[in-house]
Enzyme design. Structure first.
Site, short mmCIF file in Angstrom:
data_model
loop_
_atom_site.label_atom_id
_atom_site.label_comp_id
_atom_site.label_asym_id
_atom_site.label_seq_id
_atom_site.Cartn_x
_atom_site.Cartn_y
_atom_site.Cartn_z
N HIS A 124 0.87 -1.18 0.00
CA HIS A 124 0.00 0.00 0.00
C HIS A 124 0.91 1.23 0.00
CE1 HIS A 124 -2.81 2.92 1.84
NE2 HIS A 124 -3.78 2.11 1.49
N ASP A 201 3.15 -4.81 7.87
CA ASP A 201 1.94 -4.00 7.77
C ASP A 201 0.75 -4.95 7.88
OD1 ASP A 201 -0.25 -2.57 7.01
OD2 ASP A 201 0.57 -1.86 5.09
N GLN A 204 -4.51 -5.24 6.79
CA GLN A 204 -5.57 -6.12 6.25
C GLN A 204 -5.65 -7.45 6.98
OE1 GLN A 204 -7.89 -5.25 4.26
NE2 GLN A 204 -7.02 -3.26 3.74
N LYS A 227 -10.25 -0.90 10.67
CA LYS A 227 -10.42 -2.04 9.77
C LYS A 227 -10.78 -3.29 10.55
CE LYS A 227 -7.14 -0.23 6.39
NZ LYS A 227 -7.92 0.24 5.26
N CYS A 365 -4.77 2.64 -3.75
CA CYS A 365 -3.52 3.11 -3.11
C CYS A 365 -2.38 2.13 -3.32
CB CYS A 365 -3.72 3.36 -1.60
SG CYS A 365 -4.92 4.61 -1.26
N1 PLP Z 1 -1.69 -0.78 4.64
C1 PLP Z 1 -2.65 -1.47 4.03
C2 PLP Z 1 -2.37 -2.84 3.49
C3 PLP Z 1 -3.93 -0.92 3.88
O1 PLP Z 1 -4.89 -1.61 3.28
C4 PLP Z 1 -4.15 0.38 4.38
C5 PLP Z 1 -5.46 1.03 4.20
O2 PLP Z 1 -6.26 0.65 3.38
C6 PLP Z 1 -3.11 1.04 5.03
C7 PLP Z 1 -1.88 0.44 5.13
C8 PLP Z 1 -3.32 2.41 5.60
O3 PLP Z 1 -4.20 2.34 6.68
P1 PLP Z 1 -4.75 3.66 7.39
O4 PLP Z 1 -5.33 4.49 6.30
O5 PLP Z 1 -5.77 3.16 8.35
O6 PLP Z 1 -3.59 4.32 8.04
#
Ligand code: PLP
Length: 563
Positions: A124, A201, A204, A227, A365
């Site tokens: 992401h 990370d 998900q 999430k 993203c």
């Molecule tokens: N990493 C992953 C894999 C994501 O799917 C997302 C958000 O969709 C993020 C990071 C960023 O999360 P946040 O916007 O809650 O900081």
């Protein structure tokens, strides 16, 4: 289909009973954010009504109660991910801030020219851009792990990417597009072999898997509360204590200090060292309720149910002949990314939205992943344990209809336009007046039929000549590519041509152009576009990204007529 199977789990989520665009809501955008159970919503309000006070500071009962609830949420996170100590749980705004914290606090003070940061192609943007920034600040470089056919990080040649110069490996536990569990244990093993740190990370993964940071033995693990049924604006950075202890503060201010004088400041202990200022107390406390709610569920039962939804949805989607999944094989969580060749992703998402189905379309993203997989974007359905087989059936039925039907049925259907490109001398665009648009929409009462009219307009717009689609004519701020050019005659009357890859945007362009074409700058300025859209009942229904698209188009017109 009006009522979807009411499992006990589903009943906890009040929003799922709502109607959207005249239809029962089918929420398939859980990877973006999950819905919230009633206990979380109520806890939020209860905090403000009954125990609102700042934490850790005041010596009064309300503050003590808020502090206790705030810290008890931290304990729940510690046990959720099996961390060693509460000091290893840092509250942040979300996964994004957690990664930025590590990049700036650890990365900026540690990385040197020639050091390597290893990411993967499926990250992401939140796990790419913070590292690009710190790489620029320190002279470090970025290496990118390739993916296999099923979209997981390829482990065959990890040693070709992770080596002596690697200082940190930052990868997703599950990609928000691919939906498959990455072989992170193997990645962590190889990173350790080369004394590199690891950041996982888990944005998900956390809602679907049991995460055990001790078992993984990663150095950092990040995720967001929203999430996993919690509120927005709250996230977690887990870090091994020894590492966090050595890292300098990320932000400075109240709460993170022990003593302050103009000569010298000393910093607070973990976790407060990384929690400057008044935190999102209500968010943390409501997140605590989300965690308690999850603790009360039959975890294995939920996982089994999600697995059943995954297999069912995968096999149903596979039955749509033209549908192309982004990667081979079924995902590990109920998250499906695909394209429907011949249909723009945004058109599909807009059509589903018109019957109450929330999905996401675009690059999600993950622009580097889209380039890697050679697609401009995709449609993503992401489900949660509160979704049902009947909802899947409804979505599949709609997708089949969309891929089979040709839109017909308004006065515009009778216009036979040849398949040539528009030019300023071709009158078709200007044939539509604001009155035409009003009368079309007067007949279209429901959002479904308004959406049909927009799509029909989009279908009937003449395409713009290729040579006019230049970076200069591109409309900035539209999620799908869209272009606009203008011409002015001696009397100061403007003609416009516009085009987009997405039919829905082409339709919106036709509506906007009906209001501005064949007018002078003064007439265009005098036209109240907001009123027009609100009279047509469009702005209140358009999704935020499409609403922004409309504003971007209007902005571009204003730019063109003031140039
Ligand atoms: N990493 C992953 C894999 C994501 O799917 C997302 C958000 O969709 C993020 C990071 C960023 O999360 P946040 O916007 O809650 O900081």
């Amino acid at each position: 289909m009006e009522k979807f199977s009411d499992t006990h789990f589903r009943q906890q989520f009040p929003i799922l009973k709502s109607r959207v665009n005249g239809h029962a809501l089918v929420y398939f955008d859980n990877a973006a954010t999950t819905q919230k159970p009633a206990c979380v919503i109520e806890r939020y309000q209860e905090y403000y009504q009954q125990s609102n006070a700042n934490v850790h500071r005041a010596s009064h009962a309300l503050s003590a109660s808020a502090t206790a609830d705030y810290e008890s949420a931290r304990k729940r996170v510690k046990s959720l991910i099996n961390a060693n100590a509460e000091e290893e749980i840092i509250w942040t705004k979300g996964s994004t801030e957690s990664i930025n914290l590590v990049a700036q606090s650890w990365g900026r003070t540690t990385l040197q020219p020639g050091d390597e940061i290893v990411l993967s192609y499926s990250e992401h943007h939140a796990n790419i851009v913070p590292w690009q920034i710190v790489a620029k600040q320190t002279g470090a470089t970025i290496k990118v792990l390739p993916l296999g056919k099923t979209g997981q990080i390829a482990i065959a040649d990890l040693e070709g990417y992770i080596g002596e110069r690697t200082r940190i490996v930052c990868v997703g536990h599950i990609s928000n597009v691919i939906g498959r569990v990455n072989p992170i244990k193997e990645v962590i093993r190889v990173a350790k072999k080369h004394q590199a740190l690891t950041l996982i990370d888990g944005a998900q993964a956390i809602a679907h898997l049991k995460v055990d940071v001790k078992d993984l033995d990663c150095d950092f693990y990040v995720f967001s509360a929203h999430k996993m049924y919690g509120p927005t604006g709250i996230g977690v950075l887990y870090g091994k204590r020894a590492l966090l202890d050595k890292m300098p503060p990320y932000q400075a201010g109240g709460e993170m200090i022990k003593t302050v004088s103009f000569e010298q400041t000393t910093f607070n202990q973990l976790p407060h060292k990384f929690e400057a200022g008044t935190p999102n107390i209500a968010g943390v406390i409501a997140f605590g309720s989300a965690l308690e709610f999850l603790e009360q569920q039959d975890h294995l039962g939920l996982v089994a149910y999600e697995n059943a939804l995954t297999s069912y949805c995968f096999s149903e989607l596979s039955s749509i002949p033209t549908l192309k999944f982004l990667v081979d094989e079924a995902p590990d969580i109920p998250l499906f990314s695909f394209t429907l060749p011949g249909h723009h992703n945004h058109d599909i998402a807009a059509a589903l939205d018109s019957v109450g189905i929330a999905v996401r379309a675009g690059h999600h993203c993950t622009m580097p992943l889209m380039q890697y997989l050679n697609v401009a974007g995709c449609i993503r359905l992401s489900l949660s344990a509160y979704n049902s087989v009947q909802e899947i059936d409804f979505v599949i039925e709609q997708l089949k209809k969309l891929t089979q039907t040709v839109i017909t049925g308004s006065k515009l259907a009778s216009l036979s336009l040849d398949n040539k490109a528009a030019s300023f001398s071709s009158p078709e665009i200007a044939r539509l007046t604001v009155d035409d648009i009003y009368s079309m929409f007067a007949k279209a009462k429901s959002w479904d039929s308004k959406h049909r009219e927009i799509m029909l307009l989009g279908k009937k717009q003449l395409p713009m000549a290729v040579e006019n689609k230049t970076p200069l004519s591109l409309i900035a701020g539209c999620e799908s590519h869209a272009w606009l050019v203008s011409d002015i005659n001696a009397a100061g009357v403007y003609r416009f041509q516009a085009d987009s890859e997405a039919k829905v945007i082409r339709g919106l362009l036709a509506i906007i152009l009906a209001a501005v074409d064949n007018k002078t700058a003064a007439e265009i300025h005098a036209f109240d576009m907001n009123n027009y859209f609100s009279d047509l009942g469009l702005l209140q229904h358009l999704s935020p990204s499409r609403g922004n698209g409309v504003r971007a188009i209007v902005h571009k017109i204003q730019q063109l007529i003031t140039e």
